[in-house]
Design a protein around this motif. Sequence first.
Motif, PDB file in Angstrom:
ATOM      1  N   LEU A 284      10.008   7.120   0.368  1.00 24.25           N
ATOM      2  CA  LEU A 284       9.389   8.833   0.230  1.00 24.25           C
ATOM      3  C   LEU A 284       9.461   9.223  -1.006  1.00 24.25           C
ATOM      4  CD1 LEU A 284       8.302  10.951   1.994  1.00 24.25           C
ATOM      5  CD2 LEU A 284      10.568  11.998   2.159  1.00 24.25           C
ATOM      6  N   ILE A 285       8.096   9.638  -1.303  1.00 21.02           N
ATOM      7  CA  ILE A 285       7.714  10.450  -2.878  1.00 21.02           C
ATOM      8  C   ILE A 285       7.195  11.650  -2.506  1.00 21.02           C
ATOM      9  CG2 ILE A 285       6.435  10.218  -4.912  1.00 21.02           C
ATOM     10  CD1 ILE A 285       6.139   7.111  -4.596  1.00 21.02           C
ATOM     11  N   ALA A 286       7.815  12.651  -3.113  1.00 19.95           N
ATOM     12  CA  ALA A 286       7.663  13.949  -3.192  1.00 19.95           C
ATOM     13  C   ALA A 286       6.398  14.260  -4.236  1.00 19.95           C
ATOM     14  CB  ALA A 286       8.468  15.171  -3.017  1.00 19.95           C
ATOM     15  N   GLU A 287       5.322  14.745  -4.005  1.00 15.20           N
ATOM     16  CA  GLU A 287       4.280  15.024  -4.974  1.00 15.20           C
ATOM     17  C   GLU A 287       3.941  16.269  -5.151  1.00 15.20           C
ATOM     18  OE1 GLU A 287       0.591  13.035  -4.235  1.00 15.20           O
ATOM     19  OE2 GLU A 287       0.226  13.928  -2.133  1.00 15.20           O
TER      20      GLU A 287
ATOM     21  N   ARG B 218       1.750  -2.508   8.705  1.00 10.85           N
ATOM     22  CA  ARG B 218       0.527  -2.434   7.870  1.00 10.85           C
ATOM     23  C   ARG B 218       0.568  -2.889   6.668  1.00 10.85           C
ATOM     24  NH1 ARG B 218      -3.326   2.681  10.176  1.00 10.85           N
ATOM     25  NH2 ARG B 218      -4.777   1.398   9.103  1.00 10.85           N
ATOM     26  N   GLY B 219       1.732  -2.829   6.049  1.00  8.82           N
ATOM     27  CA  GLY B 219       1.904  -3.259   4.619  1.00  8.82           C
ATOM     28  C   GLY B 219       2.317  -1.966   3.607  1.00  8.82           C
ATOM     29  N   ILE B 220       2.278  -0.579   4.375  1.00  9.21           N
ATOM     30  CA  ILE B 220       2.694   0.604   3.553  1.00  9.21           C
ATOM     31  C   ILE B 220       4.332   0.326   3.276  1.00  9.21           C
ATOM     32  CG2 ILE B 220       2.544   3.093   3.614  1.00  9.21           C
ATOM     33  CD1 ILE B 220       0.174   2.585   5.605  1.00  9.21           C
ATOM     34  N   ARG B 221       4.319   0.711   1.907  1.00 14.59           N
ATOM     35  CA  ARG B 221       5.687   0.643   1.371  1.00 14.59           C
ATOM     36  C   ARG B 221       6.230   1.926   0.832  1.00 14.59           C
ATOM     37  NH1 ARG B 221       6.022  -2.429   4.711  1.00 14.59           N
ATOM     38  NH2 ARG B 221       6.370  -4.888   4.358  1.00 14.59           N
ATOM     39  N   TYR B 222       4.965   3.114   0.563  1.00 16.04           N
ATOM     40  CA  TYR B 222       5.390   4.295  -0.028  1.00 16.04           C
ATOM     41  C   TYR B 222       4.342   5.255   0.640  1.00 16.04           C
ATOM     42  CZ  TYR B 222       7.193   1.243  -3.793  1.00 16.04           C
ATOM     43  OH  TYR B 222       7.993   0.509  -4.520  1.00 16.04           O
ATOM     44  N   VAL B 223       5.054   6.327   0.968  1.00 16.89           N
ATOM     45  CA  VAL B 223       4.498   7.830   1.583  1.00 16.89           C
ATOM     46  C   VAL B 223       4.758   8.658   0.709  1.00 16.89           C
ATOM     47  CG1 VAL B 223       4.315   9.172   3.364  1.00 16.89           C
ATOM     48  CG2 VAL B 223       4.769   6.534   3.871  1.00 16.89           C
ATOM     49  N   LYS B 224       3.641   9.351   0.209  1.00 19.29           N
ATOM     50  CA  LYS B 224       3.608  10.822  -0.867  1.00 19.29           C
ATOM     51  C   LYS B 224       3.141  11.927  -0.132  1.00 19.29           C
ATOM     52  CE  LYS B 224       2.204   8.320  -5.090  1.00 19.29           C
ATOM     53  NZ  LYS B 224       1.114   8.256  -6.188  1.00 19.29           N
ATOM     54  N   VAL B 225       4.234  12.868   0.129  1.00 19.93           N
ATOM     55  CA  VAL B 225       4.002  14.034   0.746  1.00 19.93           C
ATOM     56  C   VAL B 225       4.178  15.151  -0.222  1.00 19.93           C
ATOM     57  CG1 VAL B 225       5.037  15.424   2.374  1.00 19.93           C
ATOM     58  CG2 VAL B 225       5.235  12.941   2.675  1.00 19.93           C
ATOM     59  N   PRO B 226       3.234  16.221  -0.419  1.00 20.02           N
ATOM     60  CA  PRO B 226       3.330  17.352  -1.285  1.00 20.02           C
ATOM     61  C   PRO B 226       4.767  17.894  -1.151  1.00 20.02           C
ATOM     62  CG  PRO B 226       1.083  17.299  -0.160  1.00 20.02           C
ATOM     63  CD  PRO B 226       1.888  16.187   0.555  1.00 20.02           C
ATOM     64  N   ALA B 227       5.395  18.563  -2.010  1.00 19.03           N
ATOM     65  CA  ALA B 227       6.361  19.200  -2.045  1.00 19.03           C
ATOM     66  C   ALA B 227       6.585  20.442  -1.306  1.00 19.03           C
ATOM     67  CB  ALA B 227       7.152  19.172  -3.288  1.00 19.03           C
TER      68      ALA B 227
ATOM     69  N   PHE C 136       0.776  -1.074   0.101  1.00 14.59           N
ATOM     70  CA  PHE C 136       0.214  -0.068   0.005  1.00 14.59           C
ATOM     71  C   PHE C 136       0.894   1.367  -0.050  1.00 14.59           C
ATOM     72  CE2 PHE C 136      -2.085  -3.313   2.829  1.00 14.59           C
ATOM     73  CZ  PHE C 136      -2.932  -3.874   1.745  1.00 14.59           C
ATOM     74  N   SER C 137       0.123   2.310  -0.068  1.00 17.89           N
ATOM     75  CA  SER C 137       0.813   3.650  -0.492  1.00 17.89           C
ATOM     76  C   SER C 137      -0.001   4.757   0.500  1.00 17.89           C
ATOM     77  CB  SER C 137       1.058   4.218  -1.680  1.00 17.89           C
ATOM     78  OG  SER C 137       1.283   5.474  -1.786  1.00 17.89           O
TER      79      SER C 137
ATOM     80  N   ARG D  34      14.125  10.336  -3.193  1.00 22.64           N
ATOM     81  CA  ARG D  34      14.295   9.648  -4.581  1.00 22.64           C
ATOM     82  C   ARG D  34      13.526   9.577  -5.565  1.00 22.64           C
ATOM     83  NH1 ARG D  34      17.263   4.525  -1.112  1.00 22.64           N
ATOM     84  NH2 ARG D  34      18.812   5.888   0.049  1.00 22.64           N
ATOM     85  N   TYR D  35      12.196   9.961  -5.377  1.00 23.03           N
ATOM     86  CA  TYR D  35      11.118   9.793  -6.162  1.00 23.03           C
ATOM     87  C   TYR D  35      10.153  11.138  -6.374  1.00 23.03           C
ATOM     88  CZ  TYR D  35      11.976   4.832  -6.122  1.00 23.03           C
ATOM     89  OH  TYR D  35      12.528   3.692  -5.879  1.00 23.03           O
ATOM     90  N   GLY D  36       9.791  11.638  -7.329  1.00 26.86           N
ATOM     91  CA  GLY D  36       9.047  12.733  -7.512  1.00 26.86           C
ATOM     92  C   GLY D  36       7.941  12.611  -8.607  1.00 26.86           C
ATOM     93  N   GLN D  37       6.723  13.452  -8.275  1.00 24.10           N
ATOM     94  CA  GLN D  37       5.523  13.367  -9.058  1.00 24.10           C
ATOM     95  C   GLN D  37       4.961  14.725  -9.243  1.00 24.10           C
ATOM     96  OE1 GLN D  37       2.744  10.864  -7.511  1.00 24.10           O
ATOM     97  NE2 GLN D  37       1.159  11.187  -9.212  1.00 24.10           N
ATOM     98  N   GLY D  38       4.669  15.090 -10.440  1.00 25.10           N
ATOM     99  CA  GLY D  38       3.895  16.318 -10.446  1.00 25.10           C
ATOM    100  C   GLY D  38       3.721  16.970 -12.009  1.00 25.10           C
ATOM    101  N   TYR D  39       3.295  18.026 -12.078  1.00 18.52           N
ATOM    102  CA  TYR D  39       2.965  18.697 -13.381  1.00 18.52           C
ATOM    103  C   TYR D  39       4.387  19.244 -14.010  1.00 18.52           C
ATOM    104  CZ  TYR D  39      -1.963  18.516 -13.265  1.00 18.52           C
ATOM    105  OH  TYR D  39      -3.292  18.274 -13.193  1.00 18.52           O
TER     106      TYR D  39
END
Length: 454
Positions: free
Chosen positions: A388-391, A349-358, A331-332, A408-413
């Motif tokens: 950790l993923i920055a969104e 609880r099975g969470i492997r990714y956490v996305k936090v706004p940049a 899960f994320s 190490r990971y990023g997401q966004g427009y």
Amino acid sequence: MFRVGAIFVVVCMVLIAASAGAVLYLLVGLRAQESMIIAISILTGLAIYNATSNRQRDRADLGAQIADLSRGTADLARQVAEVGRRTAALEEQGDKIVAAADAQARAATEAVTTELGELSTLVRQLAETVAVHELKFGTIQNQVNARRDDAPHPASQPAAAQAGFQPGPPAANTSAAARANMIETIRNALEGNRVDLYLQPVVTLPQRKVRFYESLARLRTENGTIVQPNDFIGPAEASGLMAKVDNQILFRSVQVVRRLQIKNREIGLFCNMSVSTLNDPVVFPEILQFMDANRAIASSLILEFRQSTLRAMGPLETEGLAALRELGFRFSMDHVTDLRMEPRDLGERGIRYVKVPAKFLLGDSAAASTDIHAADLSDLMGRFGISLIAERIEAEAQVVDLLEYDVRYGQGYLFSQPRPVRNEALGGGSDSDSVLDDPSDRPRRAIGGTGFTL
């Protein structure tokens, strides 16, 4: 005692041999040499006889001891067999007790689940009925206001006319009508198969190679208008239709993952899921059965939940989450509003990714919401197997700051906007190397990087 007896026997044999020799020498008149030889012969005979008798006695004693040992071994074997029989009987009785307890617990759980399903159905019907009645009440209220406005009021009519006042429907009635219209739009989109899947890439930093995609739901009306998630998620959850939306999106996401793995086995896909789906008595069992049939892609399909959803989960939702985890899915967590979280608990609880706004991660609010500095968050999460993923990254300056935080990971427009999945790709009948519409709008690469495109 045994040594004293042996010495006594030897002394006696010597005395007997010496006495016989003396008798032969003195009385019989034999020579001394002959008498000595005869005495030695007698002593030798007595010694051989004594040794033979001792050996026979020892053999008899050894045989008796072996017989006693055999009897003891046989008794021990019988006792072991009896203990094994009793143990087997106890295990069988314990299995029966456990099976009976499981059956009782399962029956009680099924009864509670059935009652909760009926209760949720009644609540859903009540919500729809209330929405319809509010709409009718708003219409009647509008008619009453219109008639009241047409009636002559000498004192107030001129002032109202000068101010340009025109009575309209109350805001609550307008909101209820819009909500009812949105519920009808969602229902029509589900029946017309107009729930579209959009993908937005999650890239590695700083290489900007596509590592994951996030699947996003969009609804299309009959005239082609796109309805955004912020507009339909609330009414869908209130009316009990969100589980059906999640079901369609999950089915399409599995199709996309299978197509992506043809080109890259390491690519992953985040699929959002609502908490109302976990406790839906009709849809969730179907989802569990579908996910069980697709265990092969469990490492590539990550189910995503909001932070508020994970915190507010009750026993029924937690049980559903555990059932998905037992199938091998992970899960994320996204929509993070504060960093007051325990990584150990998230990992269990099975969470492997956490996305936090940049903006939140780089701003002062992140430091104020936790005792851990945001720059140490990535390393702390990594100790428990969480990435950790920055969104919502929108500027290059944010990427530079995030690299200092070891994100190490990023997401966004900045990298790519969400783009719709081609229907041919979902149907499996396209030979094109892209499953997305508008292939020219692909994630931006860093200089010298090698990106992955669908």
